[in-house]
Design a protein around this motif. Structure first.
Motif, PDB file in Angstrom:
ATOM      1  N   SER A  44       0.832  -1.200   0.000  1.00  0.00           N
ATOM      2  CA  SER A  44       0.000   0.000   0.000  1.00  0.00           C
ATOM      3  C   SER A  44       0.866   1.248   0.000  1.00  0.00           C
ATOM      4  O   SER A  44       2.074   1.188   0.149  1.00  0.00           O
ATOM      5  N   ASN A  45       0.194   2.386  -0.153  1.00  0.00           N
ATOM      6  CA  ASN A  45       0.888   3.672  -0.079  1.00  0.00           C
ATOM      7  C   ASN A  45       0.015   4.755   0.550  1.00  0.00           C
ATOM      8  O   ASN A  45       0.273   5.938   0.382  1.00  0.00           O
ATOM      9  N   THR A  46      -1.030   4.353   1.253  1.00  0.00           N
ATOM     10  CA  THR A  46      -1.886   5.312   1.953  1.00  0.00           C
ATOM     11  C   THR A  46      -1.986   4.921   3.425  1.00  0.00           C
ATOM     12  O   THR A  46      -1.720   3.774   3.789  1.00  0.00           O
ATOM     13  N   ALA A  47      -2.388   5.858   4.233  1.00  0.00           N
ATOM     14  CA  ALA A  47      -2.502   5.613   5.675  1.00  0.00           C
ATOM     15  C   ALA A  47      -3.541   4.535   6.013  1.00  0.00           C
ATOM     16  O   ALA A  47      -3.411   3.839   7.008  1.00  0.00           O
ATOM     17  N   ASN A  48      -4.551   4.395   5.162  1.00  0.00           N
ATOM     18  CA  ASN A  48      -5.586   3.394   5.451  1.00  0.00           C
ATOM     19  C   ASN A  48      -5.326   2.041   4.786  1.00  0.00           C
ATOM     20  O   ASN A  48      -6.192   1.168   4.769  1.00  0.00           O
ATOM     21  N   GLY A  49      -4.132   1.859   4.223  1.00  0.00           N
ATOM     22  CA  GLY A  49      -3.755   0.564   3.676  1.00  0.00           C
ATOM     23  C   GLY A  49      -4.161   0.310   2.244  1.00  0.00           C
ATOM     24  O   GLY A  49      -4.058  -0.819   1.762  1.00  0.00           O
ATOM     25  N   ASP A  50      -4.616   1.343   1.532  1.00  0.00           N
ATOM     26  CA  ASP A  50      -4.956   1.212   0.119  1.00  0.00           C
ATOM     27  C   ASP A  50      -3.724   1.477  -0.747  1.00  0.00           C
ATOM     28  O   ASP A  50      -2.720   2.014  -0.273  1.00  0.00           O
ATOM     29  N   ALA A  51      -3.841   1.129  -2.011  1.00  0.00           N
ATOM     30  CA  ALA A  51      -2.805   1.443  -2.999  1.00  0.00           C
ATOM     31  C   ALA A  51      -3.409   2.435  -3.986  1.00  0.00           C
ATOM     32  O   ALA A  51      -4.379   2.117  -4.674  1.00  0.00           O
ATOM     33  N   ALA A  52      -2.864   3.641  -4.012  1.00  0.00           N
ATOM     34  CA  ALA A  52      -3.360   4.690  -4.894  1.00  0.00           C
ATOM     35  C   ALA A  52      -2.362   4.896  -6.033  1.00  0.00           C
ATOM     36  O   ALA A  52      -1.151   4.950  -5.799  1.00  0.00           O
ATOM     37  N   PHE A  53      -2.893   5.006  -7.259  1.00  0.00           N
ATOM     38  CA  PHE A  53      -2.048   5.134  -8.450  1.00  0.00           C
ATOM     39  C   PHE A  53      -2.436   6.356  -9.257  1.00  0.00           C
ATOM     40  O   PHE A  53      -3.613   6.569  -9.549  1.00  0.00           O
TER      41      PHE A  53
END
Length: 170
Positions: A44-53
């Motif tokens: 992931s790359n967000t504080a809530n554990g998602d992966a944003a692209f």
């Protein structure tokens, strides 16, 4: 080893390990987020554990081109995007199905059996142009329809979601 060889090895490791699913974190997007992947993922790359692209991040995963006709367009089309298999590897997907959702909240389920080499891509360009929301963009799941009769079924057409903006791996 020479510095050039060491640099090439370091570049290869930095480039391919995240795609192979060995990276715990992804870089943060620098531009507008086009796709968010959540659920049963390890990277992931967000504080809530998602992966944003953003677009550049998707392009950095490696571009694949599918030349095909579709039931929604006229004539041969050239789609460029990231392989669904590579995208799922990059986020460390551990589920067996993904719920792909469009900007208007329409959603479809795509099983892990479709996340294969030479399978569908998350297209970010059509005929060399970025796709606008009006033209089924900015992201569209495109299968290589002309490559096999298996990709010319109502089930596959129903999985070809456009205006994609989020994926939940289950």
């Amino acid at each position: 080893m020479t510095n050039t060889v060491i640099s090439r090895v370091a570049f290869a490791v930095a480039t391919f390990l995240p795609v192979m699913g060995f990276s715990a974190e992804l870089d943060a997007p620098a531009g507008p987020v086009l796709l968010t992947v959540s659920g049963a993922i390890e990277n992931s790359n967000t504080a809530n554990g998602d992966a944003a692209f953003d677009r550049e991040m998707l392009q950095a995963l490696g571009a694949e081109t599918i030349e095909t006709t579709t039931i929604w367009t006229e004539g041969m089309q050239s789609f460029e995007g990231v392989s669904l298999q590579v995208l799922m590897d990059a986020v460390g997907a551990t589920g067996s199905i993904m719920k792909a959702t469009a900007i208007n909240d329409y959603s479809v389920e795509i099983p892990a059996e479709d996340w294969v080499e030479n399978g569908p891509i998350v297209a970010y360009s059509n005929n060399g142009e970025e796709m606008s929301v009006r033209d089924k963009g900015p992201l569209w799941v495109v299968y290589p329809y002309d490559s096999s009769p298996n990709y010319q079924t109502e089930v596959i057409y129903s999985r070809s979601i456009w205006q994609l903006d989020r994926i939940t791996v289950e």
